[in-house]
Design an enzyme around this catalytic site. Structure first.
Site, PDB file in Angstrom:
ATOM      1  N   ARG A 162       0.642  -0.912  -0.019  1.00 32.03           N
ATOM      2  CA  ARG A 162       0.273  -0.724   0.298  1.00 32.03           C
ATOM      3  C   ARG A 162       0.887   1.496  -0.005  1.00 32.03           C
ATOM      4  NH1 ARG A 162      -3.298  -2.505  -0.952  1.00 32.03           N
ATOM      5  NH2 ARG A 162      -5.987  -3.323  -0.410  1.00 32.03           N
TER       6      ARG A 162
ATOM      7  N   GLU B 297      -4.513   7.059  -4.300  1.00 30.20           N
ATOM      8  CA  GLU B 297      -4.530   6.865  -6.175  1.00 30.20           C
ATOM      9  C   GLU B 297      -5.738   6.860  -6.134  1.00 30.20           C
ATOM     10  OE1 GLU B 297      -3.981   2.810  -5.963  1.00 30.20           O
ATOM     11  OE2 GLU B 297      -1.950   2.871  -4.812  1.00 30.20           O
TER      12      GLU B 297
ATOM     13  N   HIS C 249      -1.642   0.176  -9.600  1.00 33.65           N
ATOM     14  CA  HIS C 249      -2.118  -0.746  -9.023  1.00 33.65           C
ATOM     15  C   HIS C 249      -2.359  -2.516  -9.616  1.00 33.65           C
ATOM     16  CE1 HIS C 249      -3.750  -1.292  -4.709  1.00 33.65           C
ATOM     17  NE2 HIS C 249      -4.089  -2.297  -5.099  1.00 33.65           N
TER      18      HIS C 249
HETATM   19  C1  8YV Z   1      -6.816  -4.685  -5.626  1.00 32.66           C
HETATM   20  C2  8YV Z   1      -5.501  -5.071  -3.556  1.00 32.66           C
HETATM   21  O1  8YV Z   1      -6.495  -4.055  -7.036  1.00 32.66           O
HETATM   22  O2  8YV Z   1      -6.551  -7.425  -2.747  1.00 32.66           O
HETATM   23  C3  8YV Z   1      -6.088  -6.177  -2.567  1.00 32.66           C
HETATM   24  O3  8YV Z   1      -6.204  -6.051  -1.511  1.00 32.66           O
HETATM   25  O4  8YV Z   1      -4.573  -4.048  -3.541  1.00 32.66           O
HETATM   26  C4  8YV Z   1      -5.648  -5.835  -4.846  1.00 32.66           C
HETATM   27  O5  8YV Z   1      -5.860  -6.601  -5.324  1.00 32.66           O
HETATM   28  C5  8YV Z   1      -8.007  -4.815  -4.814  1.00 32.66           C
HETATM   29  O6  8YV Z   1      -8.995  -5.613  -3.961  1.00 32.66           O
HETATM   30  C6  8YV Z   1      -9.236  -4.069  -6.426  1.00 32.66           C
HETATM   31  O7  8YV Z   1      -9.659  -3.205  -5.288  1.00 32.66           O
END
Ligand code: 8YV
Length: 298
Positions: free
Chosen positions: A217, A246, A264
């Site tokens: 993150r 983001e 991302h």
């Molecule tokens: C996805 C993520 O982009 O799983 C997560 O925590 O950051 C990513 O796999 C996200 O879930 C989509 O919103």
């Protein structure tokens, strides 16, 4: 069986939701479950506006966008989609690491600009055998370490607690880890507990030959400090899949050839996103059937 869909989701998941439940797009009295992504979560205001809400299902492994203690205090349980994305996120971490050290994206830009006609691309940095530190040796961090072991990398890690039965050296702080490695890979969860963990002093410890890879993150890294460290040569480069705000990326990074910037996408393959959608749907269906979740958050 009313479900609040908080944000746009994978089309196949949206289709399964519509085929099985009454879907609404704003809070209502009869909403029993909410489905959301890691990016949006469910706000405390939304929870307050849904008196019948009993479960929050996340599409994604991260759930720092939802206040889980607040949800619990209201009798709301929470699920995420662990494990199914480990491989793809780890693959992308290794891809980013190789890209930034071997300068793949920079070399691609060099060729497309036509520079090959009159210049040789500058030498890059060897990957095999590098000392790599994993910040956060959880399921994803472990999958990254496992892959890098095949590159003969010397692996160490820092986590909140030492992990039993792993062959990697434990460093007792993020700075001690950064000090001892050529590449620092951030693989922690997000949220308050890890905010700013990669600080200016951690970046200074990584040093002018050191690289940062972040697939966790943006909040885990002090982003202004990272930009400053890249501008001043305090570190050599970075591969970043995540950012503090983001989809906004600090403009200073856009002009840096030693920085790999990705929107991302670590879990963004058809196979993994379908598996995440399937697991999110199974959590929702099981909760609506017997009041339990397949993968409740810890
Ligand atoms: C996805 C993520 O982009 O799983 C997560 O925590 O950051 C990513 O796999 C996200 O879930 C989509 O919103």
């Amino acid at each position: 069986m009313t479900v609040l869909q908080v944000c746009p989701l994978l089309p196949s998941l949206e289709e399964a939701l519509r085929a099985n439940f009454k879907i609404v797009e704003s809070p209502a009295d009869d909403v029993v479950t909410a489905i959301t992504s890691s990016r949006y979560g469910v706000t405390t205001e939304q929870m307050d506006a849904m008196p019948s809400l009993r479960a929050i299902v996340h599409f994604g492994v991260g759930y720092e966008t939802t206040d889980v203690s607040y949800a619990r205090s209201k009798g709301i349980v929470v699920s995420n989609t662990p494990d199914v994305l480990n491989d793809c996120v780890a693959d992308l971490a290794v891809g980013g690491l190789i890209d930034v050290l071997r300068r793949l994206s920079a070399a691609d830009r060099f060729l497309r600009r036509g520079d090959w006609a009159h210049d040789a691309f500058p030498l890059a940095v060897k990957v095999t055998g590098k000392r790599v530190g994993i910040l956060g040796l959880g399921r994803i961090g472990g999958a990254i370490a496992h892959r890098l072991a095949a590159f003969d990398c010397v692996l160490s890690y820092h986590s909140r607690h030492e992990v039993p039965d792993v062959p990697y050296r434990y460093a007792d702080s993020p700075a001690a880890l950064a000090e001892a490695v050529d590449v620092l890979v951030v693989a922690t969860s997000g949220g308050q507990a890890t905010a700013g963990l990669v600080s200016a002093s951690v970046l200074a410890a990584l040093g002018p030959a050191g690289y940062l890879v972040n697939i966790a993150r943006g909040s885990v890294v002090d982003e202004p400090a990272l930009v400053a460290a890249l501008e001043s040569g305090t570190i050599a480069g970075a591969a970043l899949d995540v950012f503090a705000d983001e989809p906004n990326v600090p403009p200073a990074l856009l002009g840096m050839d030693n920085v790999v910037l990705l929107p991302h996408i670590a879990s963004a393959t058809t196979e993994t996103r379908e598996a995440m959608g399937d697991l999110a749907f199974r959590n929702l269906r099981q909760f609506m059937t017997d009041g339990t979740l397949v993968t409740p958050v810890p």
